[in-house]
Design a protein around this motif. Sequence first.
Motif, PDB file in Angstrom:
ATOM      1  N   ALA A  82      -9.450 -11.595  -5.171  1.00 48.14           N
ATOM      2  CA  ALA A  82      -8.277 -13.222  -4.345  1.00 48.14           C
ATOM      3  C   ALA A  82      -8.410 -14.080  -5.863  1.00 48.14           C
ATOM      4  O   ALA A  82      -7.155 -14.033  -6.690  1.00 48.14           O
ATOM      5  N   VAL A  83      -9.325 -14.385  -7.067  1.00 47.50           N
ATOM      6  CA  VAL A  83      -8.703 -14.911  -8.225  1.00 47.50           C
ATOM      7  C   VAL A  83      -8.563 -14.170  -9.109  1.00 47.50           C
ATOM      8  O   VAL A  83      -7.139 -14.615 -10.208  1.00 47.50           O
ATOM      9  N   ASN A  84      -8.038 -12.776  -9.494  1.00 44.51           N
ATOM     10  CA  ASN A  84      -8.055 -11.562 -10.240  1.00 44.51           C
ATOM     11  C   ASN A  84      -6.160 -11.935  -9.951  1.00 44.51           C
ATOM     12  O   ASN A  84      -5.162 -12.084 -10.436  1.00 44.51           O
ATOM     13  N   ALA A  85      -6.071 -12.199  -8.787  1.00 41.00           N
ATOM     14  CA  ALA A  85      -4.410 -11.938  -8.245  1.00 41.00           C
ATOM     15  C   ALA A  85      -4.107 -13.423  -8.365  1.00 41.00           C
ATOM     16  O   ALA A  85      -3.035 -13.228  -9.386  1.00 41.00           O
ATOM     17  N   ALA A  86      -4.745 -14.647  -8.569  1.00 38.75           N
ATOM     18  CA  ALA A  86      -3.827 -15.411  -8.041  1.00 38.75           C
ATOM     19  C   ALA A  86      -4.295 -16.041  -9.905  1.00 38.75           C
ATOM     20  O   ALA A  86      -3.269 -17.124  -9.716  1.00 38.75           O
ATOM     21  N   ASP A  87      -5.080 -15.716 -10.844  1.00 40.73           N
ATOM     22  CA  ASP A  87      -5.389 -15.900 -12.266  1.00 40.73           C
ATOM     23  C   ASP A  87      -3.737 -16.064 -12.442  1.00 40.73           C
ATOM     24  O   ASP A  87      -3.451 -16.545 -13.612  1.00 40.73           O
ATOM     25  N   GLN A  88      -3.065 -14.486 -12.157  1.00 45.78           N
ATOM     26  CA  GLN A  88      -1.746 -14.181 -13.312  1.00 45.78           C
ATOM     27  C   GLN A  88      -0.287 -15.475 -12.671  1.00 45.78           C
ATOM     28  O   GLN A  88       0.343 -14.792 -13.192  1.00 45.78           O
ATOM     29  N   THR A  96      -0.217 -21.969 -13.210  1.00 47.32           N
ATOM     30  CA  THR A  96       0.386 -22.665 -14.856  1.00 47.32           C
ATOM     31  C   THR A  96      -1.042 -23.496 -15.074  1.00 47.32           C
ATOM     32  O   THR A  96      -1.223 -23.257 -13.964  1.00 47.32           O
ATOM     33  N   PRO A  97      -1.124 -23.728 -16.225  1.00 47.96           N
ATOM     34  CA  PRO A  97      -2.295 -24.930 -16.643  1.00 47.96           C
ATOM     35  C   PRO A  97      -2.077 -26.267 -15.560  1.00 47.96           C
ATOM     36  O   PRO A  97      -2.479 -27.048 -14.854  1.00 47.96           O
ATOM     37  N   ALA A  98      -0.242 -26.254 -15.465  1.00 48.75           N
ATOM     38  CA  ALA A  98       0.079 -27.783 -14.598  1.00 48.75           C
ATOM     39  C   ALA A  98      -0.160 -27.352 -12.909  1.00 48.75           C
ATOM     40  O   ALA A  98      -0.689 -28.191 -12.118  1.00 48.75           O
ATOM     41  N   GLU A  99       0.167 -26.502 -12.386  1.00 47.82           N
ATOM     42  CA  GLU A  99       0.083 -26.224 -10.678  1.00 47.82           C
ATOM     43  C   GLU A  99      -2.287 -26.030 -10.873  1.00 47.82           C
ATOM     44  O   GLU A  99      -1.682 -26.538  -9.545  1.00 47.82           O
ATOM     45  N   ARG A 100      -2.694 -25.312 -12.155  1.00 42.40           N
ATOM     46  CA  ARG A 100      -3.702 -25.445 -11.294  1.00 42.40           C
ATOM     47  C   ARG A 100      -4.617 -26.972 -11.378  1.00 42.40           C
ATOM     48  O   ARG A 100      -5.045 -27.512 -10.771  1.00 42.40           O
ATOM     49  N   GLU A 101      -3.923 -28.013 -12.041  1.00 34.51           N
ATOM     50  CA  GLU A 101      -4.088 -29.554 -11.667  1.00 34.51           C
ATOM     51  C   GLU A 101      -3.752 -30.041 -10.359  1.00 34.51           C
ATOM     52  O   GLU A 101      -4.050 -31.262  -9.712  1.00 34.51           O
ATOM     53  N   GLU A 102      -2.350 -29.479  -9.588  1.00 31.70           N
ATOM     54  CA  GLU A 102      -1.865 -30.317  -8.777  1.00 31.70           C
ATOM     55  C   GLU A 102      -1.590 -29.608  -7.340  1.00 31.70           C
ATOM     56  O   GLU A 102      -1.971 -30.069  -6.451  1.00 31.70           O
ATOM     57  N   ALA A 145     -13.610 -19.675  -1.287  1.00 34.46           N
ATOM     58  CA  ALA A 145     -12.320 -21.000  -1.491  1.00 34.46           C
ATOM     59  C   ALA A 145     -13.120 -21.433  -2.515  1.00 34.46           C
ATOM     60  O   ALA A 145     -12.567 -22.264  -3.701  1.00 34.46           O
ATOM     61  N   VAL A 146     -14.174 -22.317  -2.661  1.00 32.93           N
ATOM     62  CA  VAL A 146     -15.569 -23.418  -3.929  1.00 32.93           C
ATOM     63  C   VAL A 146     -15.428 -22.232  -5.075  1.00 32.93           C
ATOM     64  O   VAL A 146     -15.233 -22.446  -6.066  1.00 32.93           O
ATOM     65  N   TYR A 147     -16.215 -20.195  -4.232  1.00 36.49           N
ATOM     66  CA  TYR A 147     -15.781 -20.186  -6.229  1.00 36.49           C
ATOM     67  C   TYR A 147     -14.584 -20.064  -6.345  1.00 36.49           C
ATOM     68  O   TYR A 147     -14.587 -20.142  -7.187  1.00 36.49           O
ATOM     69  N   ALA A 148     -13.785 -19.622  -6.077  1.00 37.94           N
ATOM     70  CA  ALA A 148     -11.940 -18.918  -6.701  1.00 37.94           C
ATOM     71  C   ALA A 148     -11.877 -21.086  -7.149  1.00 37.94           C
ATOM     72  O   ALA A 148     -11.220 -20.350  -8.348  1.00 37.94           O
ATOM     73  N   GLN A 149     -12.392 -22.374  -6.514  1.00 28.97           N
ATOM     74  CA  GLN A 149     -11.764 -23.303  -7.202  1.00 28.97           C
ATOM     75  C   GLN A 149     -12.551 -23.571  -8.928  1.00 28.97           C
ATOM     76  O   GLN A 149     -11.204 -23.254  -9.465  1.00 28.97           O
ATOM     77  N   ARG A 150     -14.146 -23.136  -8.939  1.00 27.92           N
ATOM     78  CA  ARG A 150     -14.367 -23.272  -9.785  1.00 27.92           C
ATOM     79  C   ARG A 150     -13.438 -21.628 -10.688  1.00 27.92           C
ATOM     80  O   ARG A 150     -13.180 -22.391 -12.405  1.00 27.92           O
ATOM     81  N   LEU A 151     -14.081 -20.594 -10.396  1.00 23.23           N
ATOM     82  CA  LEU A 151     -13.985 -19.586 -11.535  1.00 23.23           C
ATOM     83  C   LEU A 151     -11.734 -19.521 -12.053  1.00 23.23           C
ATOM     84  O   LEU A 151     -11.036 -19.167 -13.211  1.00 23.23           O
ATOM     85  N   LEU A 152     -10.764 -20.641 -11.272  1.00 23.25           N
ATOM     86  CA  LEU A 152     -10.562 -20.327 -11.617  1.00 23.25           C
ATOM     87  C   LEU A 152      -9.471 -21.886 -12.348  1.00 23.25           C
ATOM     88  O   LEU A 152      -8.125 -21.899 -13.026  1.00 23.25           O
ATOM     89  N   GLY A 153     -10.417 -22.471 -12.584  1.00 26.34           N
ATOM     90  CA  GLY A 153     -10.169 -23.582 -12.961  1.00 26.34           C
ATOM     91  C   GLY A 153      -9.116 -24.745 -12.342  1.00 26.34           C
ATOM     92  O   GLY A 153      -8.735 -25.766 -13.260  1.00 26.34           O
ATOM     93  N   SER A 195      -8.503 -27.813  -9.826  1.00 33.89           N
ATOM     94  CA  SER A 195      -8.527 -29.436 -10.219  1.00 33.89           C
ATOM     95  C   SER A 195      -9.680 -29.761  -8.799  1.00 33.89           C
ATOM     96  O   SER A 195      -9.824 -29.500  -7.661  1.00 33.89           O
ATOM     97  N   PRO A 196     -10.770 -30.387  -9.733  1.00 38.96           N
ATOM     98  CA  PRO A 196     -11.753 -30.728  -8.176  1.00 38.96           C
ATOM     99  C   PRO A 196     -11.589 -31.776  -6.859  1.00 38.96           C
ATOM    100  O   PRO A 196     -12.401 -31.828  -6.028  1.00 38.96           O
ATOM    101  N   TYR A 197     -10.127 -32.206  -7.470  1.00 33.04           N
ATOM    102  CA  TYR A 197     -10.061 -33.320  -6.114  1.00 33.04           C
ATOM    103  C   TYR A 197      -9.143 -32.267  -5.146  1.00 33.04           C
ATOM    104  O   TYR A 197      -8.174 -32.633  -5.301  1.00 33.04           O
ATOM    105  N   ALA A 198      -9.182 -31.326  -4.371  1.00 31.00           N
ATOM    106  CA  ALA A 198      -8.911 -30.796  -4.084  1.00 31.00           C
ATOM    107  C   ALA A 198      -9.694 -29.952  -2.292  1.00 31.00           C
ATOM    108  O   ALA A 198     -11.013 -29.794  -2.386  1.00 31.00           O
ATOM    109  N   ARG A 199      -9.214 -29.921  -1.697  1.00 25.63           N
ATOM    110  CA  ARG A 199      -9.901 -28.878  -0.220  1.00 25.63           C
ATOM    111  C   ARG A 199     -10.487 -27.661  -0.280  1.00 25.63           C
ATOM    112  O   ARG A 199      -9.514 -26.836  -0.579  1.00 25.63           O
ATOM    113  N   THR A 200     -10.906 -27.494  -0.146  1.00 26.43           N
ATOM    114  CA  THR A 200     -11.108 -25.976   0.092  1.00 26.43           C
ATOM    115  C   THR A 200     -12.308 -24.883   1.333  1.00 26.43           C
ATOM    116  O   THR A 200     -13.168 -25.746   1.537  1.00 26.43           O
TER     117      THR A 200
END
Length: 388
Positions: free
Chosen positions: A56-62, A65-71, A90-98, A100-105
């Motif tokens: 999942a994270v290999n797919a999403a990482d591609q 953008t840096p801005a979207e990771r925060e948004e 989703a919690v693992y994915a949140q960390r690996l993808l960098g 925002s910590p202020y997100a629901r998972t």
Amino acid sequence: MAQIGIDKMSFFSPHQYIDMTELANARNEEPGKYLIGIGQTQQAVVPPTQDVVTMAVNAADQILTPAEREEIDTIIFATESGIDNSKSAAVYAQRLLGLSPYARTIEMKQACYAGTYGLMQARDYVALHPGAKVLVMASDIARYGLHTPGEVTQGAGAVAMLVTENPRILTINRDNQFMSRDVMDFWRPVYAEEALVDGKYSAEVYREFFRDLWARYKEKTGLAIDDFKAFAFHLPFTKMGLKALRDILPEADEAKQALLLTEFEASRVYNKRIGNLYTGSVYLSLYSLLENSTTLTAGDRLGIFSYGSGAEGEFYSVELQPNFRDGLVTGQMDQLFDSREYMTIPDYEENFMAGLHGATDREFDITKDPAKFVLAGLKDQQRVYLAH
């Protein structure tokens, strides 16, 4: 009301595959049974260094953008191959993808259907929260066991979708029709690593759900087959979708039938070579349609049929946006297929028995896995994920 839908899409599957002709020969079956009767030519193989999280994270990482990771403030992970009965993937994915910590998972499960529910929840969330961005990931490993009838319908991969307002790829219409029924056509008890399936019965239920929902959709919306440019189906094996499409083709004239069959072939190009990926299967079919059709244009209405054994189904439509291919990763699938490594059937069988079975600490050789995110092993009963 704002237009909401899929702004970006991406796909990932492991770097190894087997050939269906060779599998048929090894199982003393006629190759045509797999190639034509099932509609599969190749099958992705999952090494010990990949699981639903890494895919999942290999797919999403591609696509992020840096801005979207925060948004991104909501992360939805759909799978029936979960790695923990408590903690969301989703919690693992949140960390690996960098992200925002202020997100629901959250992790969702209902056989192959959960990806669609996650997508609809994302659409509705964005509608209530203008400007929000939701990451939906559908990641699975279809596993039935060696020498079983379901072996030919195995596979693995992940689809990642970014849901936003004013999307680049498509908007999701609010015309969904859905149904559920307690059916024992496929299930996997918590103690089992391989799924249990009544294949013939499951195929019958799949087609029954599609016919029922298609009839209900026409009744509720007033639309008909001529209003659709193409259909994307959940494809546990690609012949399944073709059978469902054929059930409604008599509603169209010969020219329309020919067009829909041509578009269906475009929609199964990738699935034929990947195999089944449960929650992501219908969205790989959609991805294949978007990339391989030569006739799709902005404004076209596409029908989407999602099905999950057990059973739940949903039919809805989407509308293509101008320059819809801009939301896809250029050359992604060509690169995947060109770089994949062929695996012999004996090596595949050995690999099938490897992986994280039990709670014993171990390390995997990650040097042979070219993916960015890998599973390095198990330590103190915790999965060790690395980026390399």
